[in-house]
Design an enzyme around this catalytic site. Structure first.
Site, short mmCIF file in Angstrom:
data_model
loop_
_atom_site.label_atom_id
_atom_site.label_comp_id
_atom_site.label_asym_id
_atom_site.label_seq_id
_atom_site.Cartn_x
_atom_site.Cartn_y
_atom_site.Cartn_z
N PHE A 1 0.86 -1.19 0.00
CA PHE A 1 0.00 0.00 0.00
C PHE A 1 0.89 1.23 0.00
O PHE A 1 1.64 1.46 0.95
CB PHE A 1 -0.94 0.05 1.21
CG PHE A 1 -1.90 1.21 1.09
CD1 PHE A 1 -3.14 1.06 0.47
CD2 PHE A 1 -1.56 2.48 1.55
CE1 PHE A 1 -4.01 2.14 0.32
CE2 PHE A 1 -2.43 3.56 1.40
CZ PHE A 1 -3.65 3.39 0.79
N LYS B 1 3.09 11.42 6.89
CA LYS B 1 2.29 11.26 8.11
C LYS B 1 2.86 12.04 9.31
O LYS B 1 2.60 13.23 9.43
CB LYS B 1 2.13 9.79 8.44
CG LYS B 1 1.29 9.04 7.38
CD LYS B 1 0.85 7.68 7.90
CE LYS B 1 0.30 6.78 6.81
NZ LYS B 1 -1.07 7.06 6.43
N ASP C 1 9.54 2.99 1.66
CA ASP C 1 8.37 3.80 2.00
C ASP C 1 8.18 3.68 3.50
O ASP C 1 7.64 2.71 4.01
CB ASP C 1 7.13 3.30 1.25
CG ASP C 1 5.87 4.08 1.63
OD1 ASP C 1 5.90 4.81 2.64
OD2 ASP C 1 4.86 3.94 0.91
N1 PXG Z 1 2.60 4.75 1.98
C1 PXG Z 1 2.22 4.08 3.08
C2 PXG Z 1 3.10 2.99 3.62
C3 PXG Z 1 1.01 4.40 3.70
O1 PXG Z 1 0.64 3.72 4.78
C4 PXG Z 1 0.65 6.12 2.01
C5 PXG Z 1 1.86 5.75 1.46
C6 PXG Z 1 -0.13 7.23 1.40
O2 PXG Z 1 -0.17 8.36 2.21
P1 PXG Z 1 -1.31 9.47 2.01
O3 PXG Z 1 -0.87 10.61 2.87
O4 PXG Z 1 -1.33 9.80 0.57
O5 PXG Z 1 -2.60 8.85 2.46
C7 PXG Z 1 0.22 5.43 3.15
C8 PXG Z 1 -1.11 5.81 3.72
C9 PXG Z 1 -6.37 6.04 3.70
C10 PXG Z 1 -5.32 5.32 4.44
O6 PXG Z 1 -7.32 6.47 4.33
C11 PXG Z 1 -3.98 5.51 4.16
C12 PXG Z 1 -3.02 4.84 4.87
C13 PXG Z 1 -3.41 3.98 5.87
C14 PXG Z 1 -4.72 3.78 6.14
C15 PXG Z 1 -5.70 4.46 5.44
O7 PXG Z 1 -6.21 6.21 2.47
N2 PXG Z 1 -1.69 4.93 4.64
#
Ligand code: PXG
Length: 408
Positions: free
Chosen positions: A150, A264, A235
C-alpha cells in the site's frame, strides 16, 4: 457507512453522521464516532464521550493530538508566514532541509505534502535516475514492488496494487511495474532486469496487515539492489519517525535506503508534510521545472516538521515505542483468547491477527469503540494497535483491560 444505529449512536453524533451520509462521497466507512476534540492520546466525541486513540491517524499522530510545542510552532508560524510557493526562498526552508537530511543521513530532500505525492516523487526520481545515470533506454524503466503493498491512491500507485478494490474501475493503468511476493528474496532477484531502476518496499507492510518481513530480508534485498544497481526505496510513511521502536524501520536491519519516503508524522499531527530523501547522485537528477508542488516545503510545513523532528529526538520517542511496544506485545501474547491467531509487529505498530472463525476484525473495532478505545481493522482479519508514541504505561494498561475484555 456504519451505523446510524439509534441504539448505539448518541443524538449529536447521529445528526453529524446523517449529514455525512447525505452529502459526502462514500469513499470511507468510518466507525460511527464523531470526534470533536483531542488532547494527547485522548479524544472526545460531540456527545461528550471520551476515547483512547489507538489508531493515531495511521501513524500521523505519533506526537498525539495537539502536542503543545508543535501547536505553538504552528500558530506562531501561521501568524508570521504560512505560504510563499517555491517561487521564492523563505527562512524555514534552509533549516528544514539541513535538519531533515541530518536526521536521515541523506544528502538531499525534496518536500511534498501527502504520502502519495511523496511516493510519486520517488517513482519519478527513480525513473529519471535510471535514464540519466544508469543508462536505461528511454521509456524502458522498470520498478519492482511487493504483493500486498500500500503506497497510496493515485492512478500510478494503484496501477501496481494487487488489491482489486483499489484498481477496479480506475484503468487504464501506468505501465513499468513488476510485483514480487513480499519477503521473497529469490523472486526479487529473478525480477531484476538490466532495466530495473528501483525496488519500492514498506519495511513493515501497514495496510497489508502489519506484516513483518522475514529476518534479514531488508538487509539482503538492500545488498541485492546494490549489486544490480537498483535503487532500494523505502516507503517509511507509516513506519518511520519512531513508530517501530527505531527512528526508521530499516534501522532494525542496519539498512540505509537509497531513497527514503516520509510523511504522516512528519506533519506533527497538524498538517500533511511528506518528503523524499536520497543521495546527491539520485535527487540531483532534477532540474528546475521537472517536478514540484505549490504547497510542498511551505513555511508552515517546514516549521511544524522541524519542531516535530526536534521533539521526536529530544523525547526519545523511538526508544519509548520500543519499550512500551515490546511489553504490550508480550502481554497481548499472554492473552488467552479464543479469537487470536497471532500478535505481530514492532514497537508500537502492532497487529492482532484474528482466527477466521472470529469473524471480521471490524466487529471487534466496533466493540472496542463502545468500550472507549478507538482502533481500526486493516485487511479483514487484523486489528491494528498503533497509539501515539507519547502514550504512558497507565493509559496502555487501561487499553489492555478493554482489549482483553473484548477478545474474550
Ligand atoms: N505509503 C504508506 C506505507 C502508507 O501507509 C501512504 C503511502 C499514502 O499516504 P497518504 O498521505 O497519501 O494517504 C500510506 C497511507 C487512507 C489510508 O485512508 C492511508 C493509509 C493507511 C490507512 C488508510 O487512504 N496509509
Amino acid at each position: 457507512m456504519e451505523g446510524t444505529d439509534p441504539v448505539s449512536v448518541a443524538p449529536e453524533s447521529a445528526r453529524n453522521i446523517a449529514q455525512v451520509e447525505a452529502h459526502s462521497a462514500r469513499n470511507y466507512a468510518p466507525l460511527p464516532v464523531v470526534i470533536a476534540r483531542g488532547s494527547g492520546v485522548w479524544v472526545e466525541d460531540v456527545d461528550g464521550k471520551r476515547y483512547l486513540d489507538l489508531l493515531s491517524a495511521y501513524s500521523a499522530l505519533n506526537f498525539g493530538h495537539g502536542h503543545p510545542e508543535i501547536v505553538s510552532t504552528f500558530v506562531d508560524q501561521a501568524r508570521r508566514l504560512a505560504l510563499t510557493s517555491r517561487a521564492f526562498h523563505h527562512d524555514q526552508f534552509g533549516p528544514f532541509c539541513e535538519e531533515i537530511t541530518r536526521l536521515t543521513g541523506q544528502d538531499l530532500v525534496l518536500p511534498m505534502n501527502t504520502g502519495a505525492e511523496g511516493v510519486e516523487t520517488a517513482l519519478k526520481t527513480a525513473r529519471k535516475w535510471g535514464y540519466q545515470v544508469k543508462g536505461v533506454p528511454d521509456g524502458q524503466a522498470e520498478i519492482i514492488v511487493c504483493a500486498g503493498n500500500f503506497h497510496g491512491r493515485t492512478i500510478t500507485i494503484v496501477s501496481f496494487s494487487d488489491d482489486a478494490q483499489y484498481r477496479d474501475g480506475f484503468g487504464p493503468f501506468t505501465p513499468g511495474f513488476r510485483l514480487v511476493p513480499y519477503g521473497d528474496l529469490a523472486a526479487l532477484e529473478q525480477a531484476i532486469t538490466p532495466n530495473t531502476v528501483g525496488f519500492l518496499v514498506e519495511p513493515i507492510q501497514g495496510e497489508g496487515g502489519i506484516v513483518v518481513p522475514p529476518a534479514g530480508f531488508l538487509a539482503k534485498a538492500r545488498e541485492l539492489c546494490r549489486q544490480h544497481r537498483v535503487l532500494f526505496i523505502a516507503d517509511e510513511i507509516q513506519t518511520g519517525l519512531g513508530r517501530t521502536g527505531k527512528l526508521f524501520a530499516c534501522d532494525h536491519e542496519g539498512v540505509k535506503p537509497d531513497m527514503l519516503i516520509l510523511g504522516k508524522a512528519l506533519g506533527g499531527g497538524l498538517m500533511p508534510v511528506s518528503a523524499v530523501l536520497a543521495s546527491r547522485e539520485v535527487l540531483g537528477v532534477f532540474e528546475p521545472g521537472d517536478h514540484g508542488s505549490t504547497f510542498g516545503g511551505n513555511p508552515l510545513a517546514c516549521a511544524v516538521a522541524r519542531t516535530a523532528m526536534r521533539v521526536l529526538t529530544r523525547d526519545g520517542l523511538a526508544d519509548r515505542a520500543h519499550e512500551l511496544g515490546a511489553q504490550f506485545m508480550d502481554r497481548l501474547r499472554q492473552l488467552d483468547s479464543p479469537h487470536v491467531q497471532e500478535i505481530r509487529g514492532r514497537g508500537l505498530l502492532i497487529g492482532i491477527a484474528l482466527k477466521p472463525a472470529a469473524g471480521p476484525a471490524k466487529a471487534f473495532a466496533k466493540q472496542l469503540m463502545h468500550e472507549g478505545v478507538l482502533c481500526k481493522d486493516t485487511v479483514e482479519s487484523v486489528l491494528r494497535i498503533a497509539p501515539p508514541l507519547v502514550i504512558d504505561q497507565t493509559e496502555l494498561d487501561w487499553a489492555y483491560e478493554r482489549i482483553a475484555r473484548v477478545l474474550h
